[in-house]
Design an enzyme around this catalytic site. Structure first.
Site: not given
Length: 331
Positions: A35, A147, A214
């Site tokens: 951050g 993740y 993409f």
């Protein structure tokens, strides 16, 4: 007082601003690794007496013990996490340690301090490859990267901590978050930046830069991927509604946060061009592995149980993001 972990980050700082504007007292817990401490300085200057920062790390239980000892915390909003999918594939240990162990330390500190309410920043990545769209909360959770796996593990951990210790949680599963504060006071500020819209807009300020699409051969209306873009201000509204839900005795639960509408990558580009009035250089490349053709939320549960309604359009989001980029580039 509300504790916001990761309050220096993009979504966290927007949530802190909303909490302060609604009259809440806030303490941010952050190690400033991803951050920006500048946002804390802005809050401290403009919300004297209602905002504090505690610099610490979720991987240091002593920091958390000191935090809960120093502040009378009523509830927690937990944003602090690493969130780059590609990085999680390359270095999964970093993600399991920071996201899962760090959250366990936080929950332990809450248990020891008698704090029993937490709103958790989860993700649609816990669903993995969609079996159907729009995706509702009954969709199987089969994340395809570390993740998403860490976020699912945390959700499961929170179920255990509710059953054993009475810590109730609301898990908010975000789809694609866009936009920022409409007055460009705080904004999206990642390094590296991986999100579509800020990268499109950044290309306007860098000589010779072009943006890459993409894949243009997906089974969609124009061949490019479709995503559900939810404005960050609508998103933070959901966090305040989730706090109210827990304050009123609501049980542990989970909700999708998306608009239930989708835009293709090409449609996002066209909207950026229309909002900025500028040409955006772009090239087409091959698909990236693991990019689903369509990701769109079913948000009926959040609408029904939290009374949450996303109000901002994609164009609203891009206008605020463009104002922020112009400020960052001093235009």
């Amino acid at each position: 007082m509300i504790l916001v972990t990761g309050g220096d980050g993009y979504i966290g700082s927007n949530c802190v601003l909303k909490l302060l504007e609604s009259g809440k007292e806030v303490v941010v817990f952050d190690n400033h690794s991803t951050g920006h401490a500048e946002t804390g300085a802005f809050f401290a200057k403009n919300y004297v007496g209602r905002f504090s920062v505690f610099e610490g790390d979720l991987l240091e239980p002593g920091d958390l013990r000191a935090l809960f000892s120093d502040y009378d915390i009523d509830a927690v909003i937990h944003f602090a996490a690493f969130s780059q999918v590609a990085e999680s594939m390359a270095d999964p240990a970093k993600y399991w340690r920071n996201n899962v162990v760090g959250t366990m330390n936080l929950l332990d500190a809450m248990r020891d301090a008698g704090v029993g309410k937490i709103v958790f920043s989860s993700t649609a990545a816990t669903y993995g490859e969609p079996e159907y769209v729009p995706i509702d909360e009954k969709h199987p959770q089969r994340p395809i990267n570390p993740y998403g796996q860490t976020k699912l593990a945390i959700e499961q951990m929170m179920d255990s901590y509710d059953r054993a210790y009475g810590i109730r949680s609301v898990r908010l599963r975000y789809f694609n978050v866009v936009g920022t504060d409409q007055d460009a006071r705080i904004g999206e500020w990642h390094d590296p930046e991986t999100h579509l819209i800020p990268n499109i807009l950044k290309s306007l300020f860098e000589e010779g830069r072009e943006f890459t699409i993409f894949g243009d051969d997906y089974d969609t209306r124009d061949g490019t991927c479709i995503r559900d873009y939810v404005n960050v201000l609508d998103l933070v509204d959901a966090h305040l509604l989730a706090l109210e839900y827990l304050d009123e005795g609501g049980k542990t639960d989970f909700f999708n946060l998306g608009t239930a509408d989708g835009y293709t990558v090409k449609e996002v580009f066209e909207t950026c061009r229309r909002v900025t009035g500028k040409d955006i250089p772009v090239r087409i490349a091959g698909r990236r592995p693991g990019d689903p053709a369509v990701l769109v939320a079913d948000n009926l549960k959040a609408k029904t149980q939290l009374c949450w309604v996303p109000r901002r359009t994609l164009e609203n989001s891009i206008r605020s993001a463009y104002a922020w980029e112009k400020r960052m580039h001093k235009c």
